[in-house]
Design an enzyme around this catalytic site. Structure first.
Site, PDB file in Angstrom:
ATOM      1  N   GLU A  60      -7.675  -7.511  -1.543  1.00 48.12           N
ATOM      2  CA  GLU A  60      -7.490  -8.444  -0.429  1.00 48.12           C
ATOM      3  C   GLU A  60      -6.891  -9.789  -0.843  1.00 48.12           C
ATOM      4  O   GLU A  60      -6.496 -10.573   0.033  1.00 48.12           O
ATOM      5  CB  GLU A  60      -8.826  -8.706   0.273  1.00 48.12           C
ATOM      6  CG  GLU A  60      -9.392  -7.511   0.992  1.00 48.12           C
ATOM      7  CD  GLU A  60      -8.583  -7.101   2.202  1.00 48.12           C
ATOM      8  OE1 GLU A  60      -7.607  -7.810   2.538  1.00 48.12           O
ATOM      9  OE2 GLU A  60      -8.915  -6.075   2.806  1.00 48.12           O
ATOM     10  N   GLY A 111      -3.970  -0.751  10.448  1.00 44.01           N
ATOM     11  CA  GLY A 111      -2.528  -0.841  10.565  1.00 44.01           C
ATOM     12  C   GLY A 111      -1.928  -2.139  10.088  1.00 44.01           C
ATOM     13  O   GLY A 111      -0.844  -2.515  10.526  1.00 44.01           O
ATOM     14  N   THR A 162      -6.823   0.782   6.417  1.00 44.82           N
ATOM     15  CA  THR A 162      -7.998   0.110   6.938  1.00 44.82           C
ATOM     16  C   THR A 162      -8.617   1.153   7.839  1.00 44.82           C
ATOM     17  O   THR A 162      -8.027   2.203   8.060  1.00 44.82           O
ATOM     18  CB  THR A 162      -7.571  -1.167   7.697  1.00 44.82           C
ATOM     19  OG1 THR A 162      -6.992  -2.079   6.760  1.00 44.82           O
ATOM     20  CG2 THR A 162      -8.716  -1.845   8.416  1.00 44.82           C
ATOM     21  N   ARG A 218     -15.958 -10.650   5.643  1.00 50.33           N
ATOM     22  CA  ARG A 218     -14.670 -10.702   4.952  1.00 50.33           C
ATOM     23  C   ARG A 218     -14.886 -11.097   3.502  1.00 50.33           C
ATOM     24  O   ARG A 218     -15.797 -11.871   3.175  1.00 50.33           O
ATOM     25  CB  ARG A 218     -13.781 -11.739   5.642  1.00 50.33           C
ATOM     26  CG  ARG A 218     -12.351 -11.851   5.112  1.00 50.33           C
ATOM     27  CD  ARG A 218     -11.565 -10.608   5.348  1.00 50.33           C
ATOM     28  NE  ARG A 218     -10.109 -10.840   5.235  1.00 50.33           N
ATOM     29  CZ  ARG A 218      -9.239  -9.891   4.940  1.00 50.33           C
ATOM     30  NH1 ARG A 218      -9.646  -8.652   4.725  1.00 50.33           N
ATOM     31  NH2 ARG A 218      -7.944 -10.168   4.878  1.00 50.33           N
TER      32      ARG A 218
END
Length: 581
Positions: free
Chosen positions: A431, A483, A392, A119
């Site tokens: 992000e 999603g 994504t 991440r």
């Protein structure tokens, strides 16, 4: 209609007590992932090997890249590197080396399960004021467009980690298909061409973005080769030097220089200090299957485990559709409430995971569900909307030896920040919007957040990505989807369909519904319910909201009885490909 014995109508004082329990238990905080049994059924592990492989991804070129690496002797983990890197080239609207990913891996030889956390992180100089308008409201432009919206990318480090610790081939071998496509060109599919056309105004704000995505001043045209030579060079640097090819040296300098020249705040130290991490995945047993899924900084695995723990007390298969949906929605509602209140980066925040994953906590939540009546979200205490996004990507792999890889990768919104760092070909993510930039205010997907997900330098923003494995005595599956906030509910519904015995093709084709606590509506894919079911749910107190189809699920299943693999890609998006080799 058949109800579970636990479905007695509760006196109001018991209902109130259960609500108080859901808040008061939060005082026992612990940030470590936990394994939680939703049932006590022993889960057998597959003993045999498939003898063949399967890949399902959002683009046939990426699926082909994975199968190419498998054919050259690579395993599922080498193939995962190849698929992710190829998607960076051919599907940049959804993922890429300028973003991050989360993966759940299963190594067959010893049954080892691991979560790879690649991440993105906030730069050290992050300042929440940069994401506010003068009146204190969220500034969507700085949060979603340009260099301030970008976290430090994690995907390159994650790919290096997987290749070095779990792969059989060299990193250079696994990156070769992506490098070849970027250098020699490919024909963009309609999804990419439409994404570029839709974001053209923002792409034109930065010269390097326009140069990459708008050759000759316009989006790529159908049937014409499109090349990305700068990204090919960046991938070659990673192939040759691993992490040093991206996070240090010439590429790092180009990234930082480009970001700072455009008003961002990255430093070379931000890149050099980035680390992909191995974490213990969350696992939950449900109806004889073990679900292995993502821990924080994903919220997905915690929510899925919490929902399954709640549902384990009901006999869903004996209910009509309206009452089955009622129970699932109420479980979703409670899990998303906890998602909003408690979850964040485990390296920064102590979370009450022992509580959230406890079957006793689930029992208290279950008792607060009224038979045949919706619980308004406003009645559930907590401390503190847009269309679901598809931007994504997820892919699923099982190889001939039974190794499994579930990988969900993202740049967040369509084409991420739309900002390309000059000279690198790297499209940066956006992000930073996944942080609670303004606590109590929704992000682009309508999700709320608390101080647990507030931005800090080096901190990972909370994610909904939910790559998951489902392992049983007779059948296993690798599952996930893009999603936005709907990822969690899509994967949950896919798991339930798989456990009900459905095939990969049936799972990905199912129509979907979604509830995320707030806004207090049930999003429904057109055609999901017949008129009678819709009327029953409305009578229970639900507001049904028709939404255009969402998701891009990619599933691989393994039938241990026949030793057959099956791969399927979501029919909502024709560019996807599921293939068995």
């Amino acid at each position: 209609m058949i109800f579970s014995p636990r479905w007695s109508v509760l006196p109001s004082r018991v209902f109130l007590a259960s609500l108080l329990f859901t808040c008061g238990a939060a005082l026992a905080a612990d940030g470590a992932p936990r394994t939680t049994p939703a049932t006590t059924t022993a889960v057998a592990q597959p003993a045999q090997r498939p003898g063949h492989s399967a890949v399902a991804s959002a683009n046939f070129l990426a699926t082909d890249a994975g199968l190419e690496i498998l054919a050259k002797g690579g395993n599922a983990f080498d193939a995962a590197v190849a698929v992710a890197a190829t998607l960076s080239v051919v599907e940049p609207e959804s993922s890429g080396i300028g973003g991050g990913f989360m993966a759940v891996l299963h190594r067959a030889k010893d049954g080892h399960n691991v979560f790879i956390d690649a991440r993105e992180t906030a730069p050290a100089a992050v300042d929440p004021k940069d994401y506010l308008n003068p009146d204190g409201t969220p500034n969507r432009d700085s949060a979603l467009k340009g260099p301030l919206s970008a976290g430090i990318p994690g995907e390159p480090a994650g790919l290096v980690l997987i290749a070095e610790r779990y792969g059989k081939l060299s990193l250079a071998q696994s990156l070769a298909p992506a490098i070849r496509l970027a250098r020699d060109g490919f024909k963009p599919d309609p999804r990419l061409r439409e994404a570029i056309a839709g974001q053209q105004k923002d792409l034109l704000r930065w010269a390097a973005s326009a140069a990459k995505f708008l050759p000759d001043g316009k989006p790529p045209v159908e049937g014409k080769l499109w090349r990305d030579p700068d990204q090919a060079k960046t991938l070659e640097a990673i192939a040759a030097h691993g992490n040093d090819g991206f996070y240090r040296g010439p590429t790092a300098k180009k990234l930082v220089d480009a970001v700072r020249a455009a008003g961002g705040n990255w430093t070379l130290a931000d890149l050099e200090s980035y680390q992909a991490k191995e974490r213990q995945p969350i696992s939950v047993d449900y109806r004889g299957y073990r679900i292995i899924t993502a821990p924080p900084p994903s919220s997905g695995g915690v929510a899925i485990a919490e929902i399954l723990n709640i549902l384990s007390g009901f006999e869903l298969e004996k209910l009509d559709q309206a009452h089955r949906v009622h129970l699932i929605v109420e479980a979703m509602r409670r899990a998303f409430r906890d998602h909003n209140d408690y979850l964040g980066d485990p390296d920064f925040v102590k979370m009450p995971l022992d509580m959230l994953l406890s079957p006793f906590y689930a029992d208290g939540l279950r008792q607060s569900i009224l038979p045949g009546k919706a619980t308004p979200s406003s009645m559930l205490p907590h401390r503190t909307a847009r269309d679901p996004g598809m931007h994504t990507t997820h892919f699923s792999i099982i190889d001939k030896d039974g190794n499994m890889a579930a990988v969900t990768s993202t740049v967040n919104y369509i084409l991420g920040s739309t900002f390309v760092a000059e000279g690198t070909g790297v499209l940066l993510n956006d992000e930073m919007d996944d942080f609670a930039l303004v606590p109590g205010k929704p992000n682009v997907y309508g999700l709320l957040g608390s101080a647990a997900n507030a931005p800090e330098g080096g901190k990972r923003m909370l994610s909904s990505m939910s790559p998951s494995l489902v392992i049983g005595a007779d059948r296993s599956a690798v599952i996930g989807s893009p999603g936005g906030s709907t990822i969690i509910t899509q994967v949950l519904e896919g798991i339930l369909h798989f456990i009900d015995g459905e095939s990969a093709q049936q799972i990905v084709a199912h129509k979907r519904f979604h509830h995320q606590f707030l806004p207090d509506v049930v999003d429904v894919e057109p055609g999901m319910f017949d008129k009678a079911t819709s009327a029953d749910l409305t009578a229970m107190g639900y507001t049904l909201n028709d939404r255009k189809p969402w998701g891009f699920m990619n599933v691989v299943t393994w039938d241990h009885r026949t030793n057959k693999l099956d791969a399927a890609s979501d029919p909502r998006r024709p560019s996807g490909s599921g293939r068995v080799q």
